[in-house]
Design a protein around this motif. Sequence first.
Motif, PDB file in Angstrom:
ATOM      1  N   ALA A 243     -50.084  11.035 -10.933  1.00 26.31           N
ATOM      2  CA  ALA A 243     -50.927   9.839 -11.049  1.00 26.31           C
ATOM      3  C   ALA A 243     -52.361  10.159 -10.636  1.00 26.31           C
ATOM      4  O   ALA A 243     -52.601  10.847  -9.657  1.00 26.31           O
ATOM      5  CB  ALA A 243     -50.368   8.724 -10.182  1.00 26.31           C
ATOM      6  N   GLN A 244     -53.297   9.679 -11.409  1.00 28.35           N
ATOM      7  CA  GLN A 244     -54.713   9.849 -11.104  1.00 28.35           C
ATOM      8  C   GLN A 244     -55.141   8.707 -10.168  1.00 28.35           C
ATOM      9  O   GLN A 244     -54.509   7.665 -10.126  1.00 28.35           O
ATOM     10  CB  GLN A 244     -55.543   9.803 -12.391  1.00 28.35           C
ATOM     11  CG  GLN A 244     -55.166  10.851 -13.402  1.00 28.35           C
ATOM     12  CD  GLN A 244     -55.409  12.264 -12.889  1.00 28.35           C
ATOM     13  OE1 GLN A 244     -56.377  12.524 -12.211  1.00 28.35           O
ATOM     14  NE2 GLN A 244     -54.496  13.170 -13.207  1.00 28.35           N
ATOM     15  N   GLU A 245     -56.225   8.927  -9.457  1.00 28.28           N
ATOM     16  CA  GLU A 245     -56.714   7.890  -8.559  1.00 28.28           C
ATOM     17  C   GLU A 245     -57.033   6.638  -9.372  1.00 28.28           C
ATOM     18  O   GLU A 245     -57.679   6.709 -10.415  1.00 28.28           O
ATOM     19  CB  GLU A 245     -57.966   8.382  -7.839  1.00 28.28           C
ATOM     20  CG  GLU A 245     -58.315   7.536  -6.639  1.00 28.28           C
ATOM     21  CD  GLU A 245     -59.397   8.176  -5.817  1.00 28.28           C
ATOM     22  OE1 GLU A 245     -60.334   7.447  -5.452  1.00 28.28           O
ATOM     23  OE2 GLU A 245     -59.307   9.388  -5.557  1.00 28.28           O
ATOM     24  N   GLY A 246     -56.563   5.511  -8.909  1.00 25.23           N
ATOM     25  CA  GLY A 246     -56.778   4.266  -9.621  1.00 25.23           C
ATOM     26  C   GLY A 246     -55.648   3.940 -10.580  1.00 25.23           C
ATOM     27  O   GLY A 246     -55.477   2.814 -10.996  1.00 25.23           O
ATOM     28  N   ASP A 247     -54.865   4.944 -10.979  1.00 25.70           N
ATOM     29  CA  ASP A 247     -53.709   4.707 -11.839  1.00 25.70           C
ATOM     30  C   ASP A 247     -52.571   4.133 -11.006  1.00 25.70           C
ATOM     31  O   ASP A 247     -52.574   4.204  -9.787  1.00 25.70           O
ATOM     32  CB  ASP A 247     -53.217   6.012 -12.482  1.00 25.70           C
ATOM     33  CG  ASP A 247     -54.156   6.508 -13.563  1.00 25.70           C
ATOM     34  OD1 ASP A 247     -55.019   5.718 -13.989  1.00 25.70           O
ATOM     35  OD2 ASP A 247     -54.023   7.672 -13.957  1.00 25.70           O
ATOM     36  N   ASN A 248     -51.620   3.604 -11.695  1.00 30.09           N
ATOM     37  CA  ASN A 248     -50.407   3.168 -11.015  1.00 30.09           C
ATOM     38  C   ASN A 248     -49.694   4.424 -10.524  1.00 30.09           C
ATOM     39  O   ASN A 248     -49.254   5.239 -11.316  1.00 30.09           O
ATOM     40  CB  ASN A 248     -49.526   2.366 -11.979  1.00 30.09           C
ATOM     41  CG  ASN A 248     -48.333   1.760 -11.283  1.00 30.09           C
ATOM     42  OD1 ASN A 248     -48.189   1.849 -10.064  1.00 30.09           O
ATOM     43  ND2 ASN A 248     -47.475   1.142 -12.063  1.00 30.09           N
ATOM     44  N   ASP A 249     -49.635   4.611  -9.217  1.00 33.33           N
ATOM     45  CA  ASP A 249     -49.092   5.853  -8.673  1.00 33.33           C
ATOM     46  C   ASP A 249     -47.626   5.754  -8.277  1.00 33.33           C
ATOM     47  O   ASP A 249     -47.121   6.571  -7.526  1.00 33.33           O
ATOM     48  CB  ASP A 249     -49.934   6.331  -7.491  1.00 33.33           C
ATOM     49  CG  ASP A 249     -50.017   5.302  -6.385  1.00 33.33           C
ATOM     50  OD1 ASP A 249     -49.571   4.162  -6.597  1.00 33.33           O
ATOM     51  OD2 ASP A 249     -50.545   5.643  -5.316  1.00 33.33           O
ATOM     52  N   SER A 250     -46.956   4.731  -8.759  1.00 32.73           N
ATOM     53  CA  SER A 250     -45.520   4.637  -8.497  1.00 32.73           C
ATOM     54  C   SER A 250     -44.812   4.126  -9.746  1.00 32.73           C
ATOM     55  O   SER A 250     -45.428   3.588 -10.654  1.00 32.73           O
ATOM     56  CB  SER A 250     -45.241   3.723  -7.307  1.00 32.73           C
ATOM     57  OG  SER A 250     -45.613   2.398  -7.623  1.00 32.73           O
ATOM     58  N   PHE A 251     -43.539   4.332  -9.749  1.00 38.61           N
ATOM     59  CA  PHE A 251     -42.717   3.972 -10.893  1.00 38.61           C
ATOM     60  C   PHE A 251     -41.552   3.147 -10.383  1.00 38.61           C
ATOM     61  O   PHE A 251     -40.866   3.555  -9.446  1.00 38.61           O
ATOM     62  CB  PHE A 251     -42.226   5.258 -11.573  1.00 38.61           C
ATOM     63  CG  PHE A 251     -41.351   5.033 -12.758  1.00 38.61           C
ATOM     64  CD1 PHE A 251     -41.868   4.530 -13.934  1.00 38.61           C
ATOM     65  CD2 PHE A 251     -40.005   5.327 -12.701  1.00 38.61           C
ATOM     66  CE1 PHE A 251     -41.057   4.326 -15.037  1.00 38.61           C
ATOM     67  CE2 PHE A 251     -39.189   5.137 -13.795  1.00 38.61           C
ATOM     68  CZ  PHE A 251     -39.716   4.633 -14.968  1.00 38.61           C
ATOM     69  N   LYS A 252     -41.327   1.972 -10.961  1.00 36.49           N
ATOM     70  CA  LYS A 252     -40.214   1.107 -10.555  1.00 36.49           C
ATOM     71  C   LYS A 252     -39.114   1.221 -11.599  1.00 36.49           C
ATOM     72  O   LYS A 252     -39.384   1.237 -12.798  1.00 36.49           O
ATOM     73  CB  LYS A 252     -40.676  -0.342 -10.440  1.00 36.49           C
ATOM     74  CG  LYS A 252     -41.695  -0.550  -9.343  1.00 36.49           C
ATOM     75  CD  LYS A 252     -42.172  -1.974  -9.301  1.00 36.49           C
ATOM     76  CE  LYS A 252     -43.265  -2.120  -8.259  1.00 36.49           C
ATOM     77  NZ  LYS A 252     -43.843  -3.450  -8.237  1.00 36.49           N
ATOM     78  N   PHE A 253     -37.885   1.302 -11.126  1.00 37.18           N
ATOM     79  CA  PHE A 253     -36.758   1.426 -12.047  1.00 37.18           C
ATOM     80  C   PHE A 253     -35.466   0.977 -11.365  1.00 37.18           C
ATOM     81  O   PHE A 253     -35.398   0.831 -10.153  1.00 37.18           O
ATOM     82  CB  PHE A 253     -36.617   2.861 -12.551  1.00 37.18           C
ATOM     83  CG  PHE A 253     -36.144   3.831 -11.499  1.00 37.18           C
ATOM     84  CD1 PHE A 253     -34.818   4.258 -11.481  1.00 37.18           C
ATOM     85  CD2 PHE A 253     -36.997   4.308 -10.527  1.00 37.18           C
ATOM     86  CE1 PHE A 253     -34.381   5.138 -10.513  1.00 37.18           C
ATOM     87  CE2 PHE A 253     -36.572   5.195  -9.565  1.00 37.18           C
ATOM     88  CZ  PHE A 253     -35.254   5.609  -9.551  1.00 37.18           C
ATOM     89  N   PHE A 254     -34.430   0.767 -12.169  1.00 36.63           N
ATOM     90  CA  PHE A 254     -33.103   0.470 -11.673  1.00 36.63           C
ATOM     91  C   PHE A 254     -32.267   1.738 -11.831  1.00 36.63           C
ATOM     92  O   PHE A 254     -32.017   2.177 -12.959  1.00 36.63           O
ATOM     93  CB  PHE A 254     -32.449  -0.670 -12.456  1.00 36.63           C
ATOM     94  CG  PHE A 254     -33.051  -2.011 -12.154  1.00 36.63           C
ATOM     95  CD1 PHE A 254     -32.600  -2.754 -11.079  1.00 36.63           C
ATOM     96  CD2 PHE A 254     -34.066  -2.530 -12.939  1.00 36.63           C
ATOM     97  CE1 PHE A 254     -33.147  -3.993 -10.798  1.00 36.63           C
ATOM     98  CE2 PHE A 254     -34.623  -3.760 -12.672  1.00 36.63           C
ATOM     99  CZ  PHE A 254     -34.163  -4.502 -11.591  1.00 36.63           C
ATOM    100  N   PRO A 255     -31.812   2.339 -10.739  1.00 40.16           N
ATOM    101  CA  PRO A 255     -30.975   3.530 -10.862  1.00 40.16           C
ATOM    102  C   PRO A 255     -29.560   3.148 -11.299  1.00 40.16           C
ATOM    103  O   PRO A 255     -29.176   1.979 -11.247  1.00 40.16           O
ATOM    104  CB  PRO A 255     -30.962   4.100  -9.448  1.00 40.16           C
ATOM    105  CG  PRO A 255     -31.145   2.909  -8.577  1.00 40.16           C
ATOM    106  CD  PRO A 255     -32.046   1.974  -9.349  1.00 40.16           C
ATOM    107  N   MET A 256     -28.822   4.139 -11.723  1.00 40.07           N
ATOM    108  CA  MET A 256     -27.413   3.911 -12.035  1.00 40.07           C
ATOM    109  C   MET A 256     -26.621   3.999 -10.741  1.00 40.07           C
ATOM    110  O   MET A 256     -26.936   4.774  -9.849  1.00 40.07           O
ATOM    111  CB  MET A 256     -26.889   4.974 -13.004  1.00 40.07           C
ATOM    112  CG  MET A 256     -27.461   4.899 -14.374  1.00 40.07           C
ATOM    113  SD  MET A 256     -26.712   6.117 -15.486  1.00 40.07           S
ATOM    114  CE  MET A 256     -27.174   7.642 -14.694  1.00 40.07           C
ATOM    115  N   ALA A 257     -25.570   3.188 -10.666  1.00 38.96           N
ATOM    116  CA  ALA A 257     -24.639   3.272  -9.543  1.00 38.96           C
ATOM    117  C   ALA A 257     -23.263   3.590 -10.134  1.00 38.96           C
ATOM    118  O   ALA A 257     -22.931   3.155 -11.238  1.00 38.96           O
ATOM    119  CB  ALA A 257     -24.606   1.963  -8.771  1.00 38.96           C
TER     120      ALA A 257
END
Length: 134
Positions: free
Chosen positions: A92-106
């Motif tokens: 991720a570049q500065e100012g970019d969204n530096d995280s990723f949200k997701f639903f893992p498999m269980a």
Amino acid sequence: MENLTTDKITQKNPKREKLKEISKFAKSLQETEYPDLTINEILIDVIYQRENGERLTFDTFNGWRKRGKRVRKGEKAYLIWGKKREVPIQEAQEGDNDSFKFFPMAFVFSNEQVESYAVHEDSITGFEDLDENE
């Protein structure tokens, strides 16, 4: 927490793709027949149940261990969605969204896939030398 690269995020996982397909069907059931159930509840209570009416119970590998059961070798897990997670992205570049949200498999297993721990008398050691008077 594990850092992800954008390459790793975009890779296709066959099990995840299968869960997505099953979840699409669960979503259609949710919209038509089960509006009060979550996708995971529909997967567990409707789709993964036996047609003969026999009720299956599901738990994680560690959940069954806590209950004194073990998953038999070679059993394949049922897939459901885990709790939403957020992980940082390395690229991720500065100012970019530096995280990723997701639903893992269980991964869960049914009561048909587990057995009780067997305690064998020959596996209990260290007590033969105890004297009852001590």
